[in-house]
Design a protein around this motif. Structure first.
Motif, short mmCIF file in Angstrom:
data_model
loop_
_atom_site.label_atom_id
_atom_site.label_comp_id
_atom_site.label_asym_id
_atom_site.label_seq_id
_atom_site.Cartn_x
_atom_site.Cartn_y
_atom_site.Cartn_z
N LEU A 220 -78.26 -9.10 -13.07
CA LEU A 220 -77.20 -8.48 -13.87
C LEU A 220 -76.61 -7.28 -13.14
CD1 LEU A 220 -78.90 -8.56 -17.40
CD2 LEU A 220 -77.09 -10.07 -16.55
N PRO A 221 -75.29 -7.08 -13.23
CA PRO A 221 -74.64 -5.94 -12.55
C PRO A 221 -74.82 -4.64 -13.34
CG PRO A 221 -73.00 -7.22 -13.71
CD PRO A 221 -74.31 -7.96 -13.89
N ILE A 222 -76.05 -4.24 -13.52
CA ILE A 222 -76.38 -3.03 -14.29
C ILE A 222 -77.23 -2.13 -13.40
CG2 ILE A 222 -77.57 -2.10 -16.32
CD1 ILE A 222 -77.11 -4.84 -17.66
N TYR A 223 -76.86 -0.86 -13.34
CA TYR A 223 -77.60 0.08 -12.49
C TYR A 223 -79.02 0.27 -13.02
CZ TYR A 223 -78.68 4.12 -9.59
OH TYR A 223 -79.25 4.97 -8.69
N ALA A 224 -79.99 0.18 -12.13
CA ALA A 224 -81.40 0.41 -12.48
C ALA A 224 -82.03 1.25 -11.38
CB ALA A 224 -82.14 -0.92 -12.63
N ALA A 225 -82.93 2.14 -11.75
CA ALA A 225 -83.50 3.05 -10.75
C ALA A 225 -84.74 3.74 -11.28
CB ALA A 225 -82.46 4.10 -10.34
N ARG A 226 -85.43 4.35 -10.34
CA ARG A 226 -86.58 5.20 -10.66
C ARG A 226 -86.27 6.60 -10.15
NH1 ARG A 226 -91.04 7.07 -7.71
NH2 ARG A 226 -92.92 7.44 -8.97
N PHE A 227 -86.37 7.60 -11.03
CA PHE A 227 -86.15 8.99 -10.64
C PHE A 227 -87.51 9.70 -10.59
CE2 PHE A 227 -82.11 7.80 -12.53
CZ PHE A 227 -81.18 8.39 -11.67
N PRO A 228 -88.04 9.96 -9.41
CA PRO A 228 -89.33 10.65 -9.31
C PRO A 228 -89.24 12.04 -9.96
CG PRO A 228 -88.75 9.64 -7.22
CD PRO A 228 -87.52 9.57 -8.08
N VAL A 229 -90.31 12.43 -10.61
CA VAL A 229 -90.41 13.74 -11.25
C VAL A 229 -91.65 14.45 -10.72
CG1 VAL A 229 -90.71 14.99 -13.42
CG2 VAL A 229 -89.28 12.94 -13.36
N THR A 230 -91.47 15.66 -10.20
CA THR A 230 -92.61 16.44 -9.72
C THR A 230 -92.47 17.88 -10.18
OG1 THR A 230 -91.48 16.87 -7.61
CG2 THR A 230 -93.03 15.03 -7.68
N GLN A 231 -93.60 18.53 -10.39
CA GLN A 231 -93.63 19.95 -10.69
C GLN A 231 -94.05 20.67 -9.42
OE1 GLN A 231 -96.23 20.93 -13.95
NE2 GLN A 231 -95.15 22.83 -14.40
N VAL A 232 -93.18 21.56 -8.93
CA VAL A 232 -93.44 22.21 -7.65
C VAL A 232 -93.41 23.72 -7.77
CG1 VAL A 232 -92.48 20.24 -6.38
CG2 VAL A 232 -91.02 22.19 -6.95
N LEU A 233 -94.04 24.39 -6.79
CA LEU A 233 -94.03 25.84 -6.76
C LEU A 233 -92.69 26.35 -6.24
CD1 LEU A 233 -97.11 25.39 -7.05
CD2 LEU A 233 -97.43 27.31 -5.49
N GLY A 234 -92.24 27.45 -6.81
CA GLY A 234 -91.06 28.12 -6.30
C GLY A 234 -91.44 29.20 -5.30
N ALA A 235 -90.47 29.96 -4.85
CA ALA A 235 -90.74 31.05 -3.90
C ALA A 235 -91.55 32.14 -4.60
CB ALA A 235 -89.43 31.61 -3.37
N VAL A 236 -92.54 32.68 -3.91
CA VAL A 236 -93.40 33.70 -4.49
C VAL A 236 -92.60 34.95 -4.80
CG1 VAL A 236 -94.09 34.65 -2.24
CG2 VAL A 236 -95.59 34.95 -4.23
N GLU A 237 -92.93 35.65 -5.87
CA GLU A 237 -92.28 36.90 -6.29
C GLU A 237 -93.35 37.98 -6.43
OE1 GLU A 237 -90.17 36.09 -9.87
OE2 GLU A 237 -88.91 34.53 -8.97
N PRO A 238 -93.67 38.70 -5.34
CA PRO A 238 -94.72 39.72 -5.38
C PRO A 238 -94.42 40.79 -6.44
CG PRO A 238 -94.09 39.24 -3.13
CD PRO A 238 -93.07 38.58 -4.00
N CYS A 239 -95.47 41.30 -7.05
CA CYS A 239 -95.32 42.36 -8.04
C CYS A 239 -94.63 43.57 -7.39
CB CYS A 239 -96.68 42.77 -8.58
SG CYS A 239 -96.62 44.18 -9.71
N PRO A 240 -93.56 44.08 -7.98
CA PRO A 240 -92.84 45.21 -7.37
C PRO A 240 -93.66 46.51 -7.36
CG PRO A 240 -91.96 44.72 -9.54
CD PRO A 240 -92.89 43.61 -9.20
N ARG A 241 -94.74 46.57 -8.13
CA ARG A 241 -95.56 47.78 -8.17
C ARG A 241 -96.82 47.66 -7.32
NH1 ARG A 241 -96.09 50.00 -14.23
NH2 ARG A 241 -97.13 51.64 -13.00
N MET A 242 -96.90 46.62 -6.50
CA MET A 242 -98.06 46.45 -5.62
C MET A 242 -98.00 47.48 -4.49
SD MET A 242 -99.45 42.88 -4.02
CE MET A 242 -97.84 42.48 -3.30
N PRO A 243 -99.12 48.18 -4.21
CA PRO A 243 -99.13 49.18 -3.13
C PRO A 243 -98.80 48.55 -1.77
CG PRO A 243 -101.06 49.40 -4.53
CD PRO A 243 -100.39 48.12 -4.93
N GLU A 244 -98.23 49.35 -0.90
CA GLU A 244 -97.92 48.86 0.44
C GLU A 244 -99.20 48.51 1.20
OE1 GLU A 244 -95.45 51.39 2.74
OE2 GLU A 244 -93.93 51.65 1.15
N GLY A 245 -99.09 47.51 2.05
CA GLY A 245 -100.23 47.15 2.88
C GLY A 245 -101.13 46.08 2.30
N VAL A 246 -100.88 45.68 1.06
CA VAL A 246 -101.71 44.62 0.47
C VAL A 246 -101.28 43.29 1.08
CG1 VAL A 246 -102.37 43.41 -1.63
CG2 VAL A 246 -102.02 45.89 -1.68
#
Length: 239
Positions: A181-207
């Motif tokens: 049949l001329p009907i679009y069919a597909a599989r859309f993969p779904v994943t949960q991924v990590l985003g870019a790290v966001e360091p705490c702005p109050r973390m002391p320097e040098g950590v």
């Protein structure tokens, strides 16, 4: 209970599409260990509830925690039957017929008697294990929890009495005559991924960035990372 599979009864038997079901312990554990969150179903005074929470596995035991003020946790002081479930959504499946639209997934359902962990040493050890299970080696680097903080947290434990897993991984599954049949069919993969790290702005320097978080990189799949963290902390001894 066998060494490799959970016993099957009316409680945990996979009824619909039973060919997707499994009672193999290694398969069920892999689904559990790839997750950080679960849903716990229970009944209080005839009213059903379902609570989402973080959890972790140690051998044949599951643990989770929450506020000591939680009605659910208070009610479990003497132990109550619960059903703990985990689901990973792996893809959206578009078929040529509405009946055959589906999703690919991995799921596990565990049954047991949940009880509050009262022993102070067991409780403290469990909370430390929770941190290391998700972030290997991190607990030893943290400020110890205060007596009040430990008192404010309730830890629940449950031996897995029965369990089952269920997996769909077939993608598009149409009727043979529908593939033309001329009907679009597909599989859309779904994943949960990590985003870019966001360091705490109050973390002391040098950590410095902890070596134990080396695997926590942007774009990393969370389920794969959780399995890796589990094996780093426990190895294969808890399978």
């Amino acid at each position: 209970m066998s060494d490799t599979a959970y016993p099957v009864s009316e409680r945990n038997k996979v009824r619909r599409l039973h060919e997707r079901g499994t009672y193999d312990k290694a398969a069920v554990h892999a689904i559990l260990d790839a997750a950080m969150l679960c849903h716990i179903a229970y009944v209080i005074d005839g009213q059903p509830y379902c609570t989402p929470t973080a959890f972790w596995r140690e051998g044949e035991h599951l643990y989770w925690h929450g506020s000591s003020a939680s009605r659910m946790l208070r009610s479990q002081k003497g132990g109550v039957p619960v059903c703990l479930t985990v689901t990973h959504l792996d893809s959206l499946v578009l078929a040529r017929c509405g009946f055959n639209h589906s999703v690919d997934y991995r799921s596990a359902m565990c049954f047991g008697q949940a009880r509050i962990i009262d022993d102070p040493e067991h409780k403290a050890r469990a909370l430390s294990s929770m941190i290391d299970r998700f972030y290997p080696g991190r607990d030893a680097t943290l400020r110890p929890s205060t007596v009040q903080e430990l008192k404010a947290t309730t830890v629940i434990g449950m031996a897995i009495e029965q369990a089952s897993g269920k997996v769909r991984a077939k993608g598009v599954g149409d009727e043979e005559e529908d593939y033309a049949l001329p009907i679009y069919a597909a599989r859309f993969p779904v994943t949960q991924v990590l985003g870019a790290v966001e360091p705490c702005p109050r973390m002391p320097e040098g950590v410095e960035y902890p070596a134990g978080l080396a695997g926590f990189t942007p774009g990393r799949r969370l389920d794969e990372l959780m399995l890796e963290s589990y094996r780093t902390t426990y190895g294969d001894s808890h399978d």
